[in-house]
Write an enzyme that holds these catalytic residues in place. Structure first.
Site, PDB file in Angstrom:
ATOM      1  CB  SER A 202      -4.476  20.703  50.050  1.00 21.83           C
ATOM      2  OG  SER A 202      -5.528  20.176  49.275  1.00 21.83           O
ATOM      3  CB  THR A 203      -8.333  19.965  52.841  1.00 16.20           C
ATOM      4  OG1 THR A 203      -8.354  19.102  51.711  1.00 16.20           O
ATOM      5  CG2 THR A 203      -9.715  20.015  53.474  1.00 16.20           C
ATOM      6  CG  HIS A 229      -3.705  21.029  46.325  1.00 10.05           C
ATOM      7  ND1 HIS A 229      -3.612  19.872  47.059  1.00 10.05           N
ATOM      8  CD2 HIS A 229      -2.475  21.256  45.818  1.00 10.05           C
ATOM      9  CE1 HIS A 229      -2.362  19.418  46.998  1.00 10.05           C
ATOM     10  NE2 HIS A 229      -1.659  20.250  46.256  1.00 10.05           N
ATOM     11  CG  MET A 323      -7.511  15.672  52.634  1.00 11.25           C
ATOM     12  SD  MET A 323      -8.980  15.175  51.685  1.00 11.25           S
ATOM     13  CE  MET A 323      -8.551  13.483  51.266  1.00 11.25           C
ATOM     14  CG  ASP A 326       1.572  18.489  46.431  1.00  8.76           C
ATOM     15  OD1 ASP A 326       2.663  18.152  45.945  1.00  8.76           O
ATOM     16  OD2 ASP A 326       0.941  19.496  46.076  1.00  8.76           O
TER      17      ASP A 326
END
Length: 384
Positions: A202-203, A229, A323, A326
């Site tokens: 993600s991030t 993401h 973050m 998940d």
């Protein structure tokens, strides 16, 4: 101590809106504003913020150029705000290459299902990114054109096995190959046989994925699934960028795609990606998910769960920077089938959330620095 933020945007309305949202959180303090990229560079040097929110399109000096100058003179964590357009996607990816850590859509209604969730997400990202320290010797990513692919884009498992005379990747389960990572940490390949590599992030993920995938050879022996993401408007541009930089083929996943070795399939933004089929041929199911129960679209958990059913334990799954948590539940399902799980280490993560969730649950067998992951993948899969 509160995270000190510099808000950069040429719109007075947007500057005020972002400031109001951030200062609702007592752990965030807006210490200044800039109305263009040039002023952002100057105020970064003057105010020394912990992090910066930056618009992409601005007069005098645009956001990408401002990121480059800030990272060269006063490296500071930067969160980009971008429009969800093809041009906006390309510009945002350029900003990430220049050193920005993450991005959010400029329209808050595109960030989350409701305004309250959008506010919480923005605050959380600012705090996470603002607590990250960047080395003074930061170097932006420079793109190098890969060597021409020496094999066809689409190859079958049969062709893949024939065109490798030494069959170096078809090791017996008792094989043990000694390698060293870029940090000179000796590691041994487990000798385990794999049929798929899956990576969730993600991030900070776009830069991390680029780091890993550009080091893999064109004849990589397995298909790769990528779950990042990312908004729907961004994944086509991101897949195209990776495809242009990597020796392997990279594409945005489509309904019915057959999983071929040497190809990475990026889950489309706003949709879910699952693997279907047992036995030999596997295909992808890509679909709209209107469930409010699942926060992320695409979701690492959803894809990993389907992989566990389709491939059982013949999977190398890796959780990179991001973050939240998940991927933890999906990694647990994979682990139960005998799959191998790795996690990126805290030091090299932009945000040590997703990898930490997997590591704390006791699911990952290795914690690896980002710069070592490609080397370990090549060693573990026998193509190093």
């Amino acid at each position: 101590m509160a995270v000190k933020v510099l808000v950069v945007d040429d719109s007075s309305f947007f500057r005020r809106r972002v400031s109001e949202i951030l200062e609702q959180d007592s752990d965030i303090q807006v210490i200044g504003f800039a109305i263009n990229g040039r002023e952002a560079v100057e105020k970064t040097a003057q105010l020394r913020p912990d992090m910066i929110t930056m618009d992409v399109e601005m007069p005098v000096l645009d956001g990408i150029s401002a990121v480059k100058e800030i990272m060269a003179s006063n490296p500071t964590p930067i969160l980009m705000f971008s429009s969800l357009t093809r041009a906006g996607a390309t510009a945002t990816l350029d900003a990430l290459d220049a050193g920005a850590m993450d991005f959010l859509p400029k329209k808050f209604e595109d960030i989350a299902r409701n305004n309250e969730d959008a506010i919480k997400l923005l605050q959380a990202k600012v705090k996470e990114i603002g607590n990250k320290r960047i080395p003074r010797a930061f170097k932006p990513i420079t793109h190098q054109k890969p060597a021409a692919r020496s094999v066809p884009d689409k190859i079958s498992n049969t062709v893949s096995s024939i065109r490798q005379p030494d069959r170096s990747f078809q090791r017996s389960t008792t094989a043990s190959t000694l390698t060293k990572t870029q940090n000179n940490v000796p590691t041994r390949a487990s000798g385990k046989q794999y049929k798929l590599v899956a990576i969730g992030t993600s991030t900070g993920g776009p830069v991390a994925l680029q780091n890993v995938l550009t080091q893999l050879p064109a004849n990589f022996p397995h298909p790769i699934l990528l779950i990042q993401h990312m908004p729907a408007a961004f994944t086509p541009a991101f897949a195209a960028r990776l495809n242009g930089l990597c020796k392997i083929k990279v594409k945005e996943a489509q309904q019915g795609d057959r999983l071929d070795p040497g190809t990475a399939y990026l889950a489309p933004g706003g949709q879910q990606m699952m693997v279907e089929g047992r036995g030999g041929s596997k295909t992808l199911r890509v679909f709209e998910d209107n469930s409010e129960r699942i926060t992320y679209k695409p979701s690492v958990d959803v894809t990993f769960a389907s992989i566990a059913k389709a491939y059982q334990g013949d999977v190398l799954a890796i959780i990179l920077t991001g973050m939240g948590a998940d991927g933890r539940d999906g990694a647990r399902m994979l682990k139960q089938t005998g799959a191998t799980i790795w996690a990126q280490d805290e030091k090299s993560c932009v945000v040590y959330g997703m990898p930490q969730a997997v590591a704390n649950a006791g699911l990952s067998s290795e914690s690896l620095a980002l710069d070592d992951i490609a080397t370990r993948i090549k060693s573990e899969t026998g193509c190093g």
